[in-house]
Design a protein around this motif. Structure first.
Motif, mmCIF file in Angstrom:
data_model
loop_
_atom_site.group_PDB
_atom_site.id
_atom_site.type_symbol
_atom_site.label_atom_id
_atom_site.label_comp_id
_atom_site.label_asym_id
_atom_site.label_seq_id
_atom_site.Cartn_x
_atom_site.Cartn_y
_atom_site.Cartn_z
ATOM 1 N N ARG A 166 2.028 1.844 -3.481
ATOM 2 C CA ARG A 166 0.969 2.392 -4.337
ATOM 3 C C ARG A 166 0.725 3.870 -4.048
ATOM 4 N N LEU A 167 1.034 4.315 -2.843
ATOM 5 C CA LEU A 167 0.913 5.745 -2.571
ATOM 6 C C LEU A 167 1.916 6.550 -3.398
ATOM 7 N N GLU A 195 0.835 -1.211 0.000
ATOM 8 C CA GLU A 195 0.000 0.000 0.000
ATOM 9 C C GLU A 195 0.862 1.250 0.000
ATOM 10 N N HIS A 223 3.579 5.189 -6.263
ATOM 11 C CA HIS A 223 3.356 4.859 -7.675
ATOM 12 C C HIS A 223 1.994 4.179 -7.797
ATOM 13 N N PRO A 224 0.914 4.940 -7.957
ATOM 14 C CA PRO A 224 -0.446 4.371 -7.963
ATOM 15 C C PRO A 224 -0.670 3.332 -9.051
ATOM 16 N N SER A 225 0.037 3.410 -10.170
ATOM 17 C CA SER A 225 -0.182 2.493 -11.284
ATOM 18 C C SER A 225 0.816 1.343 -11.309
#
Length: 506
Positions: free
Chosen positions: A392-393, A389, A395-397
């Motif tokens: 993803r914060l 998580e 690099h969201p993709s």
């Protein structure tokens, strides 16, 4: 013969084994010329064997199918709650100076490998009664070793739900080899594979401790307590043993078996890649065993610098060793203290680091070991999910790395682990509120709750400013603590699985 014997209910088999085990302290008491204790154990053994034989004879005429996994889980639950009623009988008759409820509490504490010290007065118990406590605790540890592979793993419980693809409490998933064998055959195979290993490791540790200087009774008690992670001791812990540092070093090595099942067996592998160095539980446990003492040691070193003790290398070494041993002991939910622990606390000025010890006990050891607590595999699953998580914060993709097994742990495994954490927290809150409602203050209530749910009984003596005297607690509080020990040993998810309608359909 063995196949026919295994068709009987598991609780009946366990009762027969317990009745036979009573002859050991009976013989010991007879050699010690303690005839009243010898008679109590001998008569209880004969009575138990007679009842087991009569019940088995009554059941032998009925056609009986193989026990299901849920039925064995129910028998395990019954063993932890009902079997101590029988185990407490010779203890109560042999001691003669306590109530039957206290004897029952002692047996529940021993069988669940909690080791809560209810009789703390020196000389209150004879050597034979101490030996019986150790035997029951050792038997409880072996029971959990066997039940993990033969009962909990096929149902995806006890920590296996983190890596399994099936729902907790349901069969299936990656344990195909368990599905090929009947429940009775699986129990027999696991017992024949693990019981000699368990007994052999205990005997090896017993021999090493005797070589180190402990008398035979103390050595066998500490050996059984270490393998079962019960923390039961006839002298108040390994810090009072004659073996000294050598004994602590040997016990330290054997406590490593509680960090991962891969240290002694590969029958329930929870990782895709073989090898202990690839096991996330062992690596996480080793990181805690090394990291937490180093943090405490840094605090020790600052304290020593303030009082101009930086050149005392012997004291620094004792502080580091005391931290490592005690951290591993409470992480494995054994509860032994190092002889250097008091010296380290006094040097650093930490006082009683109860929160550290309670936190370690709540984390617990490895899945399918004798250790209690939340288990390292569940902590690792939540760590992987949190790490992903955070990625993803930034690099969201991004796409997560690693294989399908790691992805399953990060997603579904972390979800199930989080559910267990919530159930554990709710159980902790419920037990704490119940104890507070029965008259305990908040500090004692939280210590007692964590000690019982994590099966780390020695916490009641070391986590607070003053030891909690369990003997003077009221009867309702003792019953609540007994229930908490059973919940902590069997785990909440397993108890919820017992509510499955298929168990009661017949």
């Amino acid at each position: 013969m063995i196949a026919r014997l295994l068709t009987f209910p598991l609780i009946l088999i366990l009762a027969g084994i317990a009745a036979g085990a009573m002859l050991i302290p009976a013989t010991h008491a007879l050699v010690q010329r303690d005839h009243s204790v010898a008679q109590a154990f001998a008569y209880s053994s004969v009575l138990g064997m007679t009842v087991v034989f009569l019940v088995g004879l009554a059941l032998s005429g009925r056609p009986r199918s193989d026990n299901s996994d849920l039925e064995n889980l129910g028998s395990l639950m019954l063993a932890l709650t009902g079997l101590p009623l029988f185990l407490a009988l010779p203890f109560y008759e042999g001691l003669e100076t306590t109530s039957y409820l206290n004897a029952y509490f002692e047996m529940v504490s021993s069988l669940t490998t909690t080791g809560a010290p209810i009789f703390t007065e020196p000389g209150r118990l004879t050597d034979s009664l101490h030996l019986w406590r150790g035997i029951v605790g050792w038997f409880g540890g072996l029971l959990m070793w066997i039940a993990a592979a033969a009962v909990l793993a096929p149902l995806n419980l006890g920590g296996f739900e983190v890596t399994a693809s099936a729902e907790p409490g349901q069969g299936g998933g990656q344990m195909e080899r368990f599905e090929r064998a009947s429940s009775a055959k699986r129990l027999a195979q696991v017992t024949l594979r693990l019981a000699p290993l368990y007994a052999g490791l205990t005997a090896a540790l017993w021999l090493m401790l005797m070589i180190g200087g402990d008398r035979p009774l103390v050595a066998i008690m500490h050996a059984m307590s270490t393998m079962a992670t019960s923390g039961i001791s006839p002298i108040g812990g390994v810090q009072n043993a004659q073996s000294g540092f050598a004994g602590e070093a040997v016990v330290f090595l054997f406590m490593l078996f509680a960090l991962s099942r891969l240290t002694f067996s590969s029958d329930t592998v929870t990782v895709a890649r073989p090898g202990l160095h690839n096991d996330p539980e062992f690596r996480l446990g080793a990181a805690l065993v090394l990291g937490v003492p180093l943090l405490i040691f840094a605090r020790h070193w600052v304290g020593a610098f303030d009082v101009d003790e930086t050149e005392n290398l012997a004291m620094a070494g004792a502080a580091l060793w005391g931290g490592m041993f005690t951290v591993l002991s409470f992480l494995s939910t054994t509860g032994f203290e190092s002889a250097s622990w008091d010296e380290a606390r006094g040097w650093s000025g930490l006082g009683t680091p109860g929160l550290i010890l309670m936190g370690l006990s709540m984390v617990g050891g490895g899945v399918a070991t004798t250790a209690g607590g939340v288990k390292l595999l569940r902590v690792y699953a939540l760590y992987l999910n949190g790490q992903r998580e955070m990625e993803r914060l930034v690099h969201p993709s991004s796409v997560g790395r690693a294989g399908a097994g790691s992805r399953r742990i990060r997603r579904r495994g972390a979800f199930v682990a989080w559910i267990f954490f919530m159930l554990f927290a709710l159980s902790l809150a419920l037990v704490t509120l119940t104890l507070a409602g029965l008259g305990q203050d908040f500090e004692q209530s939280i210590i007692l709750s964590i000690a019982m749910l994590s099966t780390t009984g020695p916490l009641v003596s070391v986590a607070g400013e003053a030891p909690i005297n369990l003997l003077v607690l009221s009867e309702p509080i003792k019953l609540v603590l007994c229930a908490a020990m059973v919940v902590g040993r069997l785990e909440t998810l397993a108890i919820i699985a017992l509510l499955n309608p298929s168990l009661w359909r017949r």
